[in-house]
Enzyme design. Structure first.
Site, PDB file in Angstrom:
ATOM      1  CE  LYS A  57      -4.059  -2.000   0.016  1.00 17.45           C
ATOM      2  NZ  LYS A  57      -4.995  -1.853  -1.112  1.00 17.45           N
ATOM      3  CG  ASP A  58       4.693   1.790   1.967  1.00 17.21           C
ATOM      4  OD1 ASP A  58       3.720   1.685   2.740  1.00 17.21           O
ATOM      5  OD2 ASP A  58       5.877   1.747   2.351  1.00 17.21           O
TER       6      ASP A  58
END
Length: 346
Positions: A57-58
């Site tokens: 999700k970064d």
């Protein structure tokens, strides 16, 4: 005299980057021995737990914030608000810290304690709400939207329907996989939360070769398996997996090039989580186990179809250290009716 340590192969020398957010992406790709043996082909895992926020999700967090900056919506000292199962919030908090923004995260209160503690430690304002259906106005997504509207200088990340999410995977994850696999990719699969990873990687890989098979791997309790198999959004069963499982077609999923689909139980996913830990030294979350189970099935199907060992990639989404109070806790597993591995029995 001392003996020199034996030489060992390195992937490459790390390059120097100009800032900390440049550490996001360019994650390693590893051949997974156990899954490859089970599938009779080559199964590769993209090590997204190697990102600074320890999850895939970064990439979405960075893409969404950069997009908001480019459009002039996010200004110095502003606030990013998001509703999330946790990992996107962690990525947003880290990127926001590096860029000088504040963060407000709205999260269902049934997610892991480790995620909540991490968000607080990163300085995010954490708001927890009871889990509920998306149609309920008190759903965490709708709550985060209202909070963004009520907060001066705030933007709503809107990861589910903000296509800057999938664009990040089109522009980074897909070409990384293509290059790391030396342009020999037969298939890719992963589960869906927002749809950004599956759609983005799928669209990106299809741009390199239309022959690459893109597969959805869905947990029980989600509706997309039935949608792609039979055209109906219909769910069966339930799953304890966090961050995956979707009941609607998000903007990120629109026109996703899904060629086939698999449904994976928690038990099957957990078996791979445990095997990868004990056999290969990888401590991962359940979404990674479900992805690997789907990759094994896709690899078996493609190998039979192609008449040679296929080459399949999937996403190792996040670190298992984020689930010590749940997936790696015998008492919690028993409370959910899930099998407890021998080393957690006591």
């Amino acid at each position: 005299m001392f003996a020199l340590a034996p030489k060992r192969p390195y992937l490459s020398l790390m390059t120097t980057v100009q800032d900390t957010i440049s550490l996001i992406g360019n994650t390693p790709l590893v051949r997974l021995a156990g899954p490859s043996e089970a599938a009779g082909c080559d199964i590769f895992g993209k090590c997204e737990f190697a990102n600074p926020g320890a999850s895939v999700k970064d990439r979405a967090a960075l893409g969404i914030i950069r997009d908001a900056e480019a459009r002039g919506e996010l200004k110095p000292g502003g606030t990013v608000v998001e509703g999330t199962a946790g990992n996107t919030g962690i990525g947003i908090a880290l990127v926001a810290n590096a860029r000088g923004y504040n963060t407000i995260i709205v999260m269902p209160d049934n997610q892991s304690k480790e995620k909540m503690d991490t968000l607080r430690a990163l300085g995010a304002q954490l708001v927890t709400v009871p889990p509920t259906k998306f149609a309920d106005p008190n759903h965490f997504v709708h709550t985060s939207r209202r909070m963004a509207e009520e907060t001066e200088g705030a933007v709503w990340a809107n990861q589910f329907d903000n296509v800057a999410n999938r664009r990040a995977h089109i522009e980074t994850t897909a070409p990384e996989i293509w290059e790391q696999m030396e342009h020999e990719v037969d298939g890719f699969t992963c589960a869906v939360g927002t749809g950004g990873t599956l759609a983005g990687v799928g669209l990106g890989l299809k741009a390199f070769s239309e022959d690459i098979t893109i597969a959805l791997t869905d947990p029980h309790g989600a509706a997309l398996y039935e949608y792609y198999a039979h055209g109906e959004l219909k769910s069966e069963g339930s799953s304890v997996a966090e961050g995956i499982g979707q009941g609607r077609i998000t903007a990120n999923l629109e026109d996703a090039p899904v060629d086939t689909q698999f449904r994976i139980s928690d038990e099957e996913g957990l078996e791979w989580v445990r095997r990868l830990l004990k056999e290969e030294g990888l401590c991962l979350g359940l979404s990674s186990g479900i992805n690997v189970a789907g990759a094994v099935r896709l690899g078996q199907e493609l190998t039979a179809k192609l008449g040679r060992p296929a080459r399949v990639a999937t996403i190792l989404c996040d670190t298992g250290f984020r689930y010590l109070s749940t997936l790696y806790n015998g008492e919690w597993l028993r409370s959910k009716g899930l099998p407890v591995p021998p080393w957690l029995e006591d």
